[in-house]
Design an enzyme around this catalytic site. Structure first.
Site, PDB file in Angstrom:
ATOM      1  N   SER A  25     -36.892  41.264   9.378  1.00 43.14           N
ATOM      2  CA  SER A  25     -37.712  40.745   8.282  1.00 43.14           C
ATOM      3  C   SER A  25     -38.994  40.157   8.851  1.00 43.14           C
ATOM      4  O   SER A  25     -39.096  39.895  10.057  1.00 43.14           O
ATOM      5  CB  SER A  25     -36.916  39.664   7.540  1.00 43.14           C
ATOM      6  OG  SER A  25     -37.735  38.866   6.709  1.00 43.14           O
TER       7      SER A  25
ATOM      8  N   TYR B 160     -32.458  32.018   5.552  1.00 45.58           N
ATOM      9  CA  TYR B 160     -32.725  33.445   5.716  1.00 45.58           C
ATOM     10  C   TYR B 160     -33.499  33.702   7.001  1.00 45.58           C
ATOM     11  O   TYR B 160     -33.167  34.606   7.786  1.00 45.58           O
ATOM     12  CB  TYR B 160     -33.509  33.940   4.504  1.00 45.58           C
ATOM     13  CG  TYR B 160     -33.760  35.427   4.466  1.00 45.58           C
ATOM     14  CD1 TYR B 160     -32.758  36.312   4.086  1.00 45.58           C
ATOM     15  CD2 TYR B 160     -35.015  35.953   4.783  1.00 45.58           C
ATOM     16  CE1 TYR B 160     -32.999  37.688   4.036  1.00 45.58           C
ATOM     17  CE2 TYR B 160     -35.259  37.315   4.740  1.00 45.58           C
ATOM     18  CZ  TYR B 160     -34.252  38.172   4.358  1.00 45.58           C
ATOM     19  OH  TYR B 160     -34.487  39.529   4.314  1.00 45.58           O
TER      20      TYR B 160
END
Length: 279
Positions: free
Chosen positions: A162, A175
């Site tokens: 990510s 996250y």
């Protein structure tokens, strides 16, 4: 890239990005096992692939649970055969683990309003859930499926990283914690499994729209929310990514000729986001 007779496992295959990867694999003749928790979403992808002449199989699986993954493996080996490709796309976030503010506010010290979330009034159980899903949700499939791939002579694993793997993006601490670890794990596992003829790499998508992010980043009139506008300011290409734009990188990393000497790397597909210093 011809992958005839190959079998791939795609976790998180009901999602926007990994469903596109699964469809692209099937178009290249790969039999695809579609794994995820929501069997309804998986069945939609399965029907799309099979009705177009491909071969796929949807299997409801909790990828953080070893027994569930092992159960899926038994079904895959029985129904589709020996696999040599694993794409770890399962992941995601939870609202209760995301702050609504970008920096400390004293109000978070004594505030039980679920719509006002600073770090100090987040739900730590949900925080841990996000970490588990985005770390063990890839590590467990690597552990189970990777062992079988090693026994069978090799293969290729692609993890999904990510933008938060590289930058501490505001609001998404849990996250980001997990996704930054995924880059390190990809490097470690790539080095570790090289003698087993298994290449391990990762793709770090930039900002791609799905049902969840569309609500967070865009407005009903086609504009951007405050967060969406911030992303655009830092994105040199001034647009969000489209799922099809990940397929070329996927194909490259799965091609044993084109990327046969590549392991442990993370490739960003981000419209230049990480290249922009923001100044």
């Amino acid at each position: 890239m011809m992958q005839n007779e190959k079998v791939a496992i795609v976790t998180g295959a009901g999602g926007t990005l990994c469903s596109e990867m699964a469809r692209a694999l099937a178009k290249n003749g790969v039999k695809v096992a579609l794994l995820g928790r929501d069997i309804g979403k998986l069945k939609i992808v399965e029907e799309e692939i099979n009705s177009s002449g491909g071969i796929s199989l949807a299997i409801s699986t909790d990828v953080t649970d070893q027994a569930s993954v092992e159960n899926a493996q038994g079904i895959i080996l029985e129904k589709l055969g020996v696999f040599s490709i694993l794409i770890n796309g399962a992941g995601g976030n939870q609202t209760e683990a995301i702050t609504t503010i970008n920096e400390f506010d004293p109000k978070e010290l004594d505030n039980n309003d679920p719509n006002f979330r600073g770090f100090f009034n987040l739900d730590m159980n949900r925080f841990m859930d996000v970490i588990k899903t985005n770390s063990m949700g890839s590590i467990t499939p690597c552990f189970v499926f990777g062992k079988t791939m090693a026994k069978n002579g090799g293969g290729s694993i692609i993890n999904i990283a990510s933008m938060s793997s590289f930058r501490a993006l505001s609001r998404v601490a849990a996250y980001a914690f997990a996704k930054s670890g995924m880059v390190s794990f990809t490097q470690w596992l790539g080095a570790y499994l090289a003698p087993a003829n298994i290449r391990v790499n990762a793709i770090a998508p930039g900002f791609f729209l799905n049902d969840r992010s569309r609500k967070l980043l865009t407005t009903s009139d086609g504009g951007y929310t405050e967060r969406g506008a911030s992303i655009m300011r830092l994105s040199p290409m001034k647009k969000f990514g489209e799922a099809q734009q990940l397929i070329g990188t996927m194909n490259y990393l799965l091609d044993d000729v084109a990327s046969g000497f590549v392991t442990g790397v993370t490739i960003s597909v981000d419209g230049g986001f990480l290249a922009n210093g923001g100044i």
